[in-house]
Design a protein around this motif. Structure first.
Motif, PDB file in Angstrom:
ATOM      1  N   ASP A  41      -4.548   2.642 -11.286  1.00 46.24           N
ATOM      2  CA  ASP A  41      -5.141   1.343 -10.334  1.00 46.24           C
ATOM      3  C   ASP A  41      -3.661   0.532  -9.949  1.00 46.24           C
ATOM      4  OD1 ASP A  41      -3.662   1.343 -13.093  1.00 46.24           O
ATOM      5  OD2 ASP A  41      -4.708  -0.418 -13.811  1.00 46.24           O
ATOM      6  N   PHE A  42      -2.404   1.248  -9.966  1.00 45.86           N
ATOM      7  CA  PHE A  42      -1.165   1.165  -9.706  1.00 45.86           C
ATOM      8  C   PHE A  42      -0.470   1.471  -8.519  1.00 45.86           C
ATOM      9  CE2 PHE A  42       0.493  -3.035 -11.894  1.00 45.86           C
ATOM     10  CZ  PHE A  42      -0.240  -3.262 -12.475  1.00 45.86           C
ATOM     11  N   SER A  43      -1.391   1.967  -7.595  1.00 46.87           N
ATOM     12  CA  SER A  43      -0.751   3.526  -6.360  1.00 46.87           C
ATOM     13  C   SER A  43      -0.486   2.668  -5.837  1.00 46.87           C
ATOM     14  CB  SER A  43      -2.132   4.213  -6.964  1.00 46.87           C
ATOM     15  OG  SER A  43      -2.205   4.439  -7.595  1.00 46.87           O
ATOM     16  N   LEU A  44      -1.585   1.505  -4.970  1.00 46.22           N
ATOM     17  CA  LEU A  44      -0.634   1.145  -4.039  1.00 46.22           C
ATOM     18  C   LEU A  44       0.342   0.153  -3.736  1.00 46.22           C
ATOM     19  CD1 LEU A  44      -4.261  -0.632  -2.796  1.00 46.22           C
ATOM     20  CD2 LEU A  44      -2.854   1.093  -1.767  1.00 46.22           C
ATOM     21  N   ILE A  45       0.086  -0.470  -5.447  1.00 46.61           N
ATOM     22  CA  ILE A  45       2.099  -1.781  -5.712  1.00 46.61           C
ATOM     23  C   ILE A  45       2.435  -0.372  -5.311  1.00 46.61           C
ATOM     24  CG2 ILE A  45       3.006  -2.703  -7.064  1.00 46.61           C
ATOM     25  CD1 ILE A  45       0.104  -3.817  -8.252  1.00 46.61           C
ATOM     26  N   TYR A  46       2.692   0.775  -6.307  1.00 44.27           N
ATOM     27  CA  TYR A  46       3.892   1.819  -6.500  1.00 44.27           C
ATOM     28  C   TYR A  46       4.282   1.823  -4.485  1.00 44.27           C
ATOM     29  CZ  TYR A  46       2.479   2.788 -11.071  1.00 44.27           C
ATOM     30  OH  TYR A  46       2.428   2.042 -12.161  1.00 44.27           O
ATOM     31  N   GLY A  47       3.339   2.111  -3.858  1.00 42.82           N
ATOM     32  CA  GLY A  47       3.459   2.464  -2.414  1.00 42.82           C
ATOM     33  C   GLY A  47       4.271   1.282  -1.928  1.00 42.82           C
ATOM     34  N   LYS A  48       4.174  -0.077  -1.785  1.00 46.85           N
ATOM     35  CA  LYS A  48       4.277  -1.152  -1.380  1.00 46.85           C
ATOM     36  C   LYS A  48       5.943  -1.209  -1.209  1.00 46.85           C
ATOM     37  CE  LYS A  48       4.289  -5.244  -2.612  1.00 46.85           C
ATOM     38  NZ  LYS A  48       5.148  -5.556  -2.726  1.00 46.85           N
ATOM     39  N   ILE A  49       6.760  -0.962  -3.083  1.00 44.24           N
ATOM     40  CA  ILE A  49       7.728  -0.905  -3.284  1.00 44.24           C
ATOM     41  C   ILE A  49       8.666   0.111  -2.695  1.00 44.24           C
ATOM     42  CG2 ILE A  49       9.294  -0.527  -5.035  1.00 44.24           C
ATOM     43  CD1 ILE A  49       6.987  -1.256  -7.010  1.00 44.24           C
ATOM     44  N   VAL A  50       8.087   0.982  -2.662  1.00 48.02           N
ATOM     45  CA  VAL A  50       8.560   2.429  -1.797  1.00 48.02           C
ATOM     46  C   VAL A  50       8.717   1.690   0.108  1.00 48.02           C
ATOM     47  CG1 VAL A  50       8.579   4.531  -0.838  1.00 48.02           C
ATOM     48  CG2 VAL A  50       8.146   4.204  -3.023  1.00 48.02           C
ATOM     49  N   VAL A  51       7.864   1.309   0.399  1.00 48.45           N
ATOM     50  CA  VAL A  51       7.811   0.598   1.962  1.00 48.45           C
ATOM     51  C   VAL A  51       8.744  -0.562   1.994  1.00 48.45           C
ATOM     52  CG1 VAL A  51       7.009  -0.319   3.460  1.00 48.45           C
ATOM     53  CG2 VAL A  51       5.943   1.860   2.546  1.00 48.45           C
ATOM     54  N   ASP A  52       8.615  -0.922   0.883  1.00 50.09           N
ATOM     55  CA  ASP A  52       9.513  -2.459   1.400  1.00 50.09           C
ATOM     56  C   ASP A  52      10.775  -1.765   0.765  1.00 50.09           C
ATOM     57  OD1 ASP A  52       7.257  -3.964   1.119  1.00 50.09           O
ATOM     58  OD2 ASP A  52       7.924  -4.654  -0.786  1.00 50.09           O
ATOM     59  N   MET A  53      11.783  -1.339   0.243  1.00 49.25           N
ATOM     60  CA  MET A  53      12.867  -0.149  -0.165  1.00 49.25           C
ATOM     61  C   MET A  53      13.650   0.250   1.551  1.00 49.25           C
ATOM     62  SD  MET A  53      14.182   2.703  -2.145  1.00 49.25           S
ATOM     63  CE  MET A  53      13.645   3.670  -1.916  1.00 49.25           C
ATOM     64  N   PHE A  54      12.574   0.840   2.024  1.00 50.81           N
ATOM     65  CA  PHE A  54      13.226   1.493   3.353  1.00 50.81           C
ATOM     66  C   PHE A  54      12.701   0.286   4.535  1.00 50.81           C
ATOM     67  CE2 PHE A  54      11.075   5.252   1.616  1.00 50.81           C
ATOM     68  CZ  PHE A  54      12.845   6.126   1.878  1.00 50.81           C
ATOM     69  N   CYS A  55      12.042  -0.360   4.180  1.00 50.00           N
ATOM     70  CA  CYS A  55      12.125  -1.010   5.021  1.00 50.00           C
ATOM     71  C   CYS A  55      13.222  -2.466   4.768  1.00 50.00           C
ATOM     72  CB  CYS A  55      10.757  -2.225   5.307  1.00 50.00           C
ATOM     73  SG  CYS A  55      10.826  -3.924   6.102  1.00 50.00           S
ATOM     74  N   SER A  56      13.777  -2.693   3.851  1.00 51.23           N
ATOM     75  CA  SER A  56      14.848  -3.641   3.797  1.00 51.23           C
ATOM     76  C   SER A  56      15.826  -2.735   4.221  1.00 51.23           C
ATOM     77  CB  SER A  56      14.867  -4.403   1.931  1.00 51.23           C
ATOM     78  OG  SER A  56      13.886  -4.925   2.033  1.00 51.23           O
ATOM     79  N   ALA A  57      15.910  -1.067   3.746  1.00 51.51           N
ATOM     80  CA  ALA A  57      17.749  -0.123   4.652  1.00 51.51           C
ATOM     81  C   ALA A  57      17.253  -0.515   6.044  1.00 51.51           C
ATOM     82  CB  ALA A  57      16.578   1.297   3.423  1.00 51.51           C
ATOM     83  N   ASP A  58      16.820  -0.683   6.787  1.00 52.60           N
ATOM     84  CA  ASP A  58      16.609  -0.904   8.452  1.00 52.60           C
ATOM     85  C   ASP A  58      17.093  -2.322   8.252  1.00 52.60           C
ATOM     86  OD1 ASP A  58      15.412   0.726  10.813  1.00 52.60           O
ATOM     87  OD2 ASP A  58      14.679  -0.960  10.762  1.00 52.60           O
ATOM     88  N   THR A  59      16.341  -2.770   7.296  1.00 49.53           N
ATOM     89  CA  THR A  59      16.786  -4.359   7.800  1.00 49.53           C
ATOM     90  C   THR A  59      17.563  -4.250   7.629  1.00 49.53           C
ATOM     91  OG1 THR A  59      14.971  -5.364   7.410  1.00 49.53           O
ATOM     92  CG2 THR A  59      16.621  -6.381   7.850  1.00 49.53           C
ATOM     93  N   SER A  60      18.662  -3.783   6.744  1.00 53.28           N
ATOM     94  CA  SER A  60      20.526  -3.755   6.945  1.00 53.28           C
ATOM     95  C   SER A  60      20.942  -3.303   7.557  1.00 53.28           C
ATOM     96  CB  SER A  60      20.627  -3.159   5.232  1.00 53.28           C
ATOM     97  OG  SER A  60      20.139  -3.938   4.555  1.00 53.28           O
TER      98      SER A  60
END
Length: 288
Positions: A41-60
């Motif tokens: 029931d938290f699958s989409l939230i887990y996916g968002k956490i991973v996407v946020d990590m890569f998105c912030s890495a690219d922004t950095s």
């Protein structure tokens, strides 16, 4: 002005790097150290956490390159701006869809719990994931075919807009408006059902405990409005607020919002070891 631009850029990269570490910590806690009991029931939230990590890495990476260009404008690598900017747009597209599906899932689970419980399992997470990845790939067609983009970034380009061209950037602004409006509408419906409806209801046996997933969905919507939509609104109303005058103000706001959201999610997933509460509905949600 030079001091202001550098200060904004340094703050933005600080928040962005902080969010990378927060999401990396969450990712390892969930998938490697098993500190969080994984639930479907938290699958989409887990996916968002991973996407946020890569998105912030690219922004950095973008902000680091931006600061280097400010310090010495002669340090430039041809077309590097595009290879930094494009993943950010692509990941941003995926993030919008994930937040949209999280909000939609919460609305359905809260407003029609019985039908949700009976039919939610008929839509597998794989189908949702394939749709999100498929749309991200479709944006390559928009960029290179519909917009006719040719990879030839001007050497003085230091912002995302010029790195991808006017055509795609105009599409991206339209896409954000549509997605933010949709997410906002779903959040208003969810807020109304959770707080207004239940407060006015004369039924005494309503369960007023809000599930963690529902709280995360509402937080996502607030972060998008306060740290994504509102800064865009400000720059649209006052064009003098731009990268040249105040630095990467949009990246600063977005990165700060990411840090606040990641900290709250850390608290929800790692700070409370008690059994997760059920949603306001009498039926436990299947996915969120």
């Amino acid at each position: 002005m030079f001091i202001l631009v550098n200060t904004v850029a340094l703050l933005a990269i600080t928040f962005s790097v902080t969010n990378v570490f927060l999401n990396f910590y969450l990712t390892t806690a969930i998938f490697c150290k098993k500190r969080v009991h994984k639930k479907s029931d938290f699958s989409l939230i887990y996916g968002k956490i991973v996407v946020d990590m890569f998105c912030s890495a690219d922004t950095s990476t973008y902000l680091g390159y931006f600061i280097i260009r400010i310090v010495d404008s002669t340090i430039v690598i041809k077309n590097l701006s595009f290879f930094i900017a494009w993943p950010n747009f692509n990941l941003g597209t995926m993030r919008c869809w994930i937040v949209f599906f999280i909000a939609l899932d919460r609305v359905l689970a809260t407003c029609i719990p019985i039908s949700y419980h009976n039919h939610r399992s008929k839509i597998p997470m794989l189908a949702i994931s394939l749709f999100i990845f498929g749309y991200a790939i479709f944006e390559y067609y928009i960029l290179f075919v519909l917009c006719g983009y040719v990879l030839d970034v001007p050497l003085d380009c230091t912002i995302f807009r010029c790195a991808v061209g006017t055509c795609y950037h105009d599409y991206w602004k339209w896409y954000q408006q549509v997605m933010y409006s949709s997410i906002g509408t779903l959040s208003v419906i969810l807020f109304f059902r959770l707080f207004i409806w239940n407060s006015c209801s004369k039924t005494t046996n309503n369960n007023k405990t809000i599930s963690r997933a529902t709280r995360i969905s509402l937080i996502d919507s607030f972060i998008i409005f306060a740290f994504d939509f509102f800064p865009v609104f400000l720059t649209a109303q006052w064009p003098q607020i731009n990268t040249n005058t105040v630095g990467p103000f949009g990246s600063l706001c977005k990165s700060l919002g990411f840090v606040i959201e990641s900290s709250i999610i850390c608290h929800f997933l790692l700070g409370n070891k008690k059994v997760a509460p059920t949603s306001l509905s009498r039926t436990s949600p299947m996915i969120m």
